[in-house]
Design an enzyme around this catalytic site. Structure first.
Site, PDB file in Angstrom:
ATOM      1  N   ASP A 280      -4.713  -5.855   5.077  1.00 60.25           N
ATOM      2  CA  ASP A 280      -5.422  -6.809   5.681  1.00 60.25           C
ATOM      3  C   ASP A 280      -6.373  -7.823   4.784  1.00 60.25           C
ATOM      4  O   ASP A 280      -6.761  -8.733   5.888  1.00 60.25           O
ATOM      5  CB  ASP A 280      -6.775  -6.048   5.849  1.00 60.25           C
ATOM      6  CG  ASP A 280      -7.224  -4.545   5.906  1.00 60.25           C
ATOM      7  OD1 ASP A 280      -6.889  -4.463   7.530  1.00 60.25           O
ATOM      8  OD2 ASP A 280      -7.723  -3.962   5.917  1.00 60.25           O
TER       9      ASP A 280
ATOM     10  N   LYS B 103     -11.831  -3.207  18.887  1.00 60.07           N
ATOM     11  CA  LYS B 103     -10.532  -2.903  19.311  1.00 60.07           C
ATOM     12  C   LYS B 103      -9.424  -3.372  20.720  1.00 60.07           C
ATOM     13  O   LYS B 103      -8.755  -3.648  20.651  1.00 60.07           O
ATOM     14  CB  LYS B 103      -9.282  -3.023  18.182  1.00 60.07           C
ATOM     15  CG  LYS B 103      -9.714  -3.438  16.371  1.00 60.07           C
ATOM     16  CD  LYS B 103      -8.792  -2.938  15.837  1.00 60.07           C
ATOM     17  CE  LYS B 103      -9.191  -2.892  14.249  1.00 60.07           C
ATOM     18  NZ  LYS B 103      -8.118  -3.362  13.815  1.00 60.07           N
TER      19      LYS B 103
ATOM     20  N   ASN C 288       1.138  -1.088  -0.001  1.00 55.28           N
ATOM     21  CA  ASN C 288      -0.032   0.028   0.045  1.00 55.28           C
ATOM     22  C   ASN C 288       0.359   1.182  -0.036  1.00 55.28           C
ATOM     23  O   ASN C 288       2.422   1.027  -0.303  1.00 55.28           O
ATOM     24  CB  ASN C 288      -1.302   0.009   1.301  1.00 55.28           C
ATOM     25  CG  ASN C 288      -0.370  -0.114   2.116  1.00 55.28           C
ATOM     26  OD1 ASN C 288       1.044   1.061   2.759  1.00 55.28           O
ATOM     27  ND2 ASN C 288      -0.152  -1.180   3.210  1.00 55.28           N
TER      28      ASN C 288
HETATM   29  O1  C5P Z   1      -9.500  -1.898  11.282  1.00 50.35           O
HETATM   30  P1  C5P Z   1      -8.085  -1.199  10.769  1.00 50.35           P
HETATM   31  O2  C5P Z   1      -7.322  -1.731   9.406  1.00 50.35           O
HETATM   32  O3  C5P Z   1      -8.173   0.069   9.610  1.00 50.35           O
HETATM   33  O4  C5P Z   1      -7.138  -0.378  11.262  1.00 50.35           O
HETATM   34  C1  C5P Z   1      -6.374   0.722  11.342  1.00 50.35           C
HETATM   35  C2  C5P Z   1      -5.585  -0.182  12.215  1.00 50.35           C
HETATM   36  O5  C5P Z   1      -5.227  -1.032  12.952  1.00 50.35           O
HETATM   37  C3  C5P Z   1      -3.596   0.204  12.345  1.00 50.35           C
HETATM   38  O6  C5P Z   1      -3.002   1.096  13.559  1.00 50.35           O
HETATM   39  C4  C5P Z   1      -3.286  -0.795  12.177  1.00 50.35           C
HETATM   40  O7  C5P Z   1      -1.505  -0.879  12.483  1.00 50.35           O
HETATM   41  C5  C5P Z   1      -3.887  -2.067  13.044  1.00 50.35           C
HETATM   42  N1  C5P Z   1      -4.413  -2.990  12.207  1.00 50.35           N
HETATM   43  C6  C5P Z   1      -2.872  -3.914  12.728  1.00 50.35           C
HETATM   44  N2  C5P Z   1      -3.047  -4.909  11.987  1.00 50.35           N
HETATM   45  C7  C5P Z   1      -4.350  -5.566  10.927  1.00 50.35           C
HETATM   46  C8  C5P Z   1      -4.410  -4.854  10.395  1.00 50.35           C
HETATM   47  C9  C5P Z   1      -4.697  -3.557  10.573  1.00 50.35           C
HETATM   48  O8  C5P Z   1      -2.678  -3.983  13.659  1.00 50.35           O
HETATM   49  N3  C5P Z   1      -3.633  -6.874  10.406  1.00 50.35           N
END
Ligand code: C5P
Length: 391
Positions: A268, A330, A199
């Protein structure tokens, strides 16, 4: 600043003068005993504000004095702290304004003890001090030397200039001795030996946060995805590539850190199968099967011994709703949300703005360069972290 009743109270006047000279905004609280040594008028003249001494005051404006004073202060210094004052605070007694203020304070607390050398070395005094230290109280001194009672030994209040120097350096380094873990940058999810999914994250925000935490005195470990940035000074960098590697590197260390800031743009989804050989160009269309990666942030927040956990939310729409629901789902202590997509800073930019949410409130950090923004965010994290730890 709170003054308890010992002969060193006369040195507290010099302390207030030196703090005011450094542009520190000082409010003075005195115990009944302290007022036997020095008059409130001395402290009022030096600080420029009336001295507080009564816990219960019929005057409506002062009725909640201890709570409003505790909320107002960024730092509480008790100087001199007598053996009695230390004993009361260590047992949670609250029978005068000073001890109640200590109990109500969520800011960092410093004590400069002053007492007779035998009282200082008495095991019960040392036990009280150890208990307060375990609760986060920092002690400055005492020094050794001649005492007002004619004896010699430990128990003299540290010199005012020494106390001021220690307070100012602590104010500049509010995370001194605290271990902070930061994750930053993108992750790379391989498809085959030559291709990957990634990304637009540059890692700049996470690196600026690691730098700001180190500047605030923290012991910082930065788990970083692939970026083109130099390691910040005094930060230990652990380089990873994939979301799975970042998960392992963070989870291995998280319980051992007091604060975790997840600023990485973690993929993700990652390819379900990584082809061992380069995928050949064949059909007109092709598809990839992706599988969800583990959520690192949620896993950290769910640990039995979890650090104060701060997440990020980069959103293209409905920022507040998404950020708030991530905070709850979370189980985070704080979330910093920013707009991405249009000309809004965020990914790959040197500038950013953040909307920060925590369970009881929120704050907006206006658009500025990421170095400044990270310092503001670290100040906010430090404040909420200390509040939670002293709650
Ligand atoms: O759910 P989302 O990805 O939008 O949330 C963003 C936050 O979650 C960020 O702090 C990112 O570093 C963390 N994150 C994570 N592990 C993942 C996906 C996102 O720690 N697999």
């Amino acid at each position: 600043m709170a003054v308890s009743g010992g002969i060193a109270a006369y040195k507290a006047a010099e302390l207030v003068r030196l703090l005011c000279k450094q542009n520190v905004d000082v409010r003075v609280v005195m115990t009944e005993a302290a007022m036997q040594f020095v008059t409130p008028l001395t402290f009022q003249a030096l600080s420029g504000y009336p001295v507080h001494s009564e816990l219960l005051n019929a005057d409506a404006e002062n009725a909640m004095g201890h709570i409003s004073l505790a909320r107002w202060a960024d730092m509480l210094l008790i100087a001199p702290a007598t053996a009695n004052c230390i004993a009361k605070c260590s047992h949670g007694l609250a029978d005068d304004l000073l001890s109640t203020l200590y109990l109500a304070a969520s800011c960092p607390v410093y004590m400069a003890p002053a007492m007779n050398q035998a009282m200082w070395s008495k095991p019960v005094t040392q036990e009280n001090i150890q208990k307060l230290q375990a609760h986060g109280v920092k002690f400055i001194g005492p020094a050794a030397g001649e005492q007002a009672c004619g004896e010699t030994g430990f128990g003299r209040m540290s010199e005012p200039a020494e106390i001021v120097a220690q307070l100012l350096s602590a104010a500049a380094q509010p995370l001194a001795g605290i271990k902070v873990l930061v994750s930053a940058g993108p992750t790379r999810e391989p498809l085959d030996p030559v291709r990957y999914i990634t990304n637009r994250s540059s890692g700049k925000m996470g690196y600026a946060i690691a730098r700001a935490a180190a500047k605030a005195g923290a012991q910082v470990t930065l788990v970083s995805g692939p970026v083109a940035l130099a390691a910040p000074e005094n930060v230990a960098v652990i380089a990873v590539e994939t979301a799975a590697q970042m998960y392992d590197a963070v989870l291995q260390r998280a319980s051992d850190h007091a604060i975790y800031i997840g600023a990485a743009a973690v993929a993700d989804y990652s390819p379900a199968i990584v082809q061992p050989e380069k995928i050949k160009k064949q059909a007109q269309q092709t598809s990839l099967i992706l599988q969800k990666t583990e959520d690192i942030l949620a896993a950290v927040a769910n640990l039995d011994r979890h650090p104060f956990t701060v997440g990020f939310a980069a959103e293209t729409h409905d920022l507040e709703n998404y950020a708030r629901s991530k905070l709850v789902q979370k189980k985070l202590d704080m979330i910093a949300a920013n707009w991405v997509g249009q000309a809004q800073g965020g990914f790959d930019s040197d500038q950013n703005a953040l909307q920060v949410f925590w369970p009881e409130g929120q704050n907006t950090l206006a658009m500025t360069d990421k170095i400044q923004l990270a310092e503001q965010l670290i100040r906010l994290i430090t404040e909420k972290f200390h509040e939670k730890n002293t709650a």
